[in-house]
Design an enzyme around this catalytic site. Structure first.
Site, PDB file in Angstrom:
ATOM      1  N   HIS A   1      14.827  15.545  -0.219  1.00 21.75           N
ATOM      2  CA  HIS A   1      13.715  14.616  -0.429  1.00 21.75           C
ATOM      3  C   HIS A   1      12.398  15.221   0.053  1.00 21.75           C
ATOM      4  CE1 HIS A   1      16.944  11.572  -0.853  1.00 21.75           C
ATOM      5  NE2 HIS A   1      16.042  10.917  -1.565  1.00 21.75           N
TER       6      HIS A   1
ATOM      7  N   ALA B   1      20.410  -2.071  -2.165  1.00 20.02           N
ATOM      8  CA  ALA B   1      21.008  -0.795  -2.536  1.00 20.02           C
ATOM      9  C   ALA B   1      20.166   0.334  -1.974  1.00 20.02           C
ATOM     10  CB  ALA B   1      21.111  -0.659  -4.053  1.00 20.02           C
ATOM     11  N   GLY B   2      20.849   1.399  -1.560  1.00 20.71           N
ATOM     12  CA  GLY B   2      20.130   2.579  -1.095  1.00 20.71           C
ATOM     13  C   GLY B   2      19.409   3.278  -2.219  1.00 20.71           C
TER      14      GLY B   2
ATOM     15  N   THR C   1      20.931   6.841  -0.251  1.00 19.00           N
ATOM     16  CA  THR C   1      21.756   7.209  -1.401  1.00 19.00           C
ATOM     17  C   THR C   1      22.905   8.111  -0.971  1.00 19.00           C
ATOM     18  OG1 THR C   1      19.833   7.060  -2.851  1.00 19.00           O
ATOM     19  CG2 THR C   1      21.733   8.279  -3.682  1.00 19.00           C
TER      20      THR C   1
ATOM     21  N   LYS D   1       9.742  11.685   4.101  1.00 18.87           N
ATOM     22  CA  LYS D   1      10.872  10.761   4.300  1.00 18.87           C
ATOM     23  C   LYS D   1      11.277  10.776   5.766  1.00 18.87           C
ATOM     24  CE  LYS D   1      15.351   9.392   2.407  1.00 18.87           C
ATOM     25  NZ  LYS D   1      14.887   7.999   2.252  1.00 18.87           N
TER      26      LYS D   1
ATOM     27  N   SER E   1       0.798  -1.223   0.000  1.00 19.08           N
ATOM     28  CA  SER E   1       0.000   0.000   0.000  1.00 19.08           C
ATOM     29  C   SER E   1       0.834   1.278   0.000  1.00 19.08           C
ATOM     30  CB  SER E   1      -0.937   0.021   1.212  1.00 19.08           C
ATOM     31  OG  SER E   1      -0.201   0.235   2.403  1.00 19.08           O
TER      32      SER E   1
ATOM     33  N   THR F   1      15.048  -0.821   1.061  1.00 17.98           N
ATOM     34  CA  THR F   1      14.830  -0.204   2.375  1.00 17.98           C
ATOM     35  C   THR F   1      16.074   0.561   2.810  1.00 17.98           C
ATOM     36  OG1 THR F   1      13.370  -2.032   2.972  1.00 17.98           O
ATOM     37  CG2 THR F   1      14.249  -0.707   4.773  1.00 17.98           C
ATOM     38  N   THR F   2      15.880   1.744   3.372  1.00 19.47           N
ATOM     39  CA  THR F   2      17.002   2.529   3.891  1.00 19.47           C
ATOM     40  C   THR F   2      16.901   2.626   5.407  1.00 19.47           C
ATOM     41  OG1 THR F   2      15.778   4.610   3.548  1.00 19.47           O
ATOM     42  CG2 THR F   2      17.208   3.845   1.759  1.00 19.47           C
TER      43      THR F   2
END
Length: 270
Positions: free
Chosen positions: A158, A125-126, A169, A162, A13, A102-103
């Site tokens: 961002h 990966a970020g 990244t 967030k 979702s 996922t970060t």
């Protein structure tokens, strides 16, 4: 159709979950094999296409990942660190490729992912975009080429929703810069300046985070010397690029041995 690799999307979702579902559903290279949400979520038990406000897709949202994972080839996971660790254990049990965007992962989470990667392919990966991973390579090369008289700053921007900072990244870029200089990012990272901080510590890599509006993602790596400045920049305007990269990673991982990989492996840079 059934011969195409089956892909499960977790966090169905969420903003990225919806984008991943659309990307897989529209792909000619894969099929949507499952959609997972947290226990108690309104979407559980509904057709995921209907829950998204569109036509049915023939996939019912579940809160139990074991069954859809067992019948799939890969999992696309952009959720939370705790959820990703739990999904990794199930994916390892099912021996399916686990693509993690996922970060905010801490060392304890990474240790658990490494354990899961002994039994299945994990691609983490970020950032899943081709452009960002090229930027990582460039950052490493420029950092190696320039001397310590150039200060390095990573600036990331961002959307207002967030929840983690610096972005995954930004940390990828900081790691690349540190590797280029032959140092550990943990030893030279500078993530907070407020008040009378004193002069900049030579050799440190600074991070700045900006949050606002609906900005998808912007990253700058600034190499600031005396009388000159080099700025490497990537601007993302469409979240679909991350979904396309994640699907590419899922397909790439089908023929690999168990292990912990990243997008540089997927793109052939490593």
């Amino acid at each position: 159709m059934s011969e195409l690799p089956g892909i499960v999307v977790t966090g169905a979702s969420g903003r990225m979950g919806r984008m991943l579902i659309r990307t897989v559903a529209d792909s000619a290279e894969a099929r949507l094999a499952g959609a997972v949400e947290r226990r108690g979520h309104d979407w559980v038990g509904q057709d995921v296409g209907t829950a998204m406000g569109g036509a049915p897709l023939g996939v019912t949202v579940t809160d139990d990942p074991l069954e859809p994972f067992a019948g799939a080839h890969a999992v696309l996971d952009f959720t939370t660190p705790e959820a990703s660790v739990e999904f990794a254990a199930v994916a390892a049990q099912a021996r399916v490729v686990h693509v993690i965007g996922t970060t905010g992962l801490a060392d304890e989470h990474l240790r658990k992912l490494d354990a899961a990667a002994r039994h299945a392919v994990i691609v983490r990966a970020g950032n899943m975009s081709l452009g960002v991973n090229l930027l990582v390579q460039l950052t490493r090369q420029v950092a190696a080429a320039l001397g310590p008289e150039f200060d390095i700053e990573v600036v990331e921007t961002h959307h207002r929703k967030k929840v983690d900072a610096p972005s995954g990244t930004a940390l990828m870029l900081g790691e690349a810069a540190a590797e280029g200089r032959g140092v550990s990012l943990e030893d030279v990272s500078d993530r907070g300046r407020d008040g009378i901080t004193g002069a900049r510590t030579p050799g440190h890599i600074g991070f700045s985070s900006i949050r606002g509006g609906d900005i998808v993602g912007e990253h700058d790596v600034v190499f600031a010397g005396m009388g000159e400045r080099i700025v490497l920049r990537h601007i993302a305007t469409d979240r679909a690029l991350f979904a396309r990269g994640a699907l590419r990673a899922a397909l790439w991982g089908q023929d690999r041995m168990p292990g912990h990989y990243d997008m540089l492996d997927v793109l052939g840079f490593n």
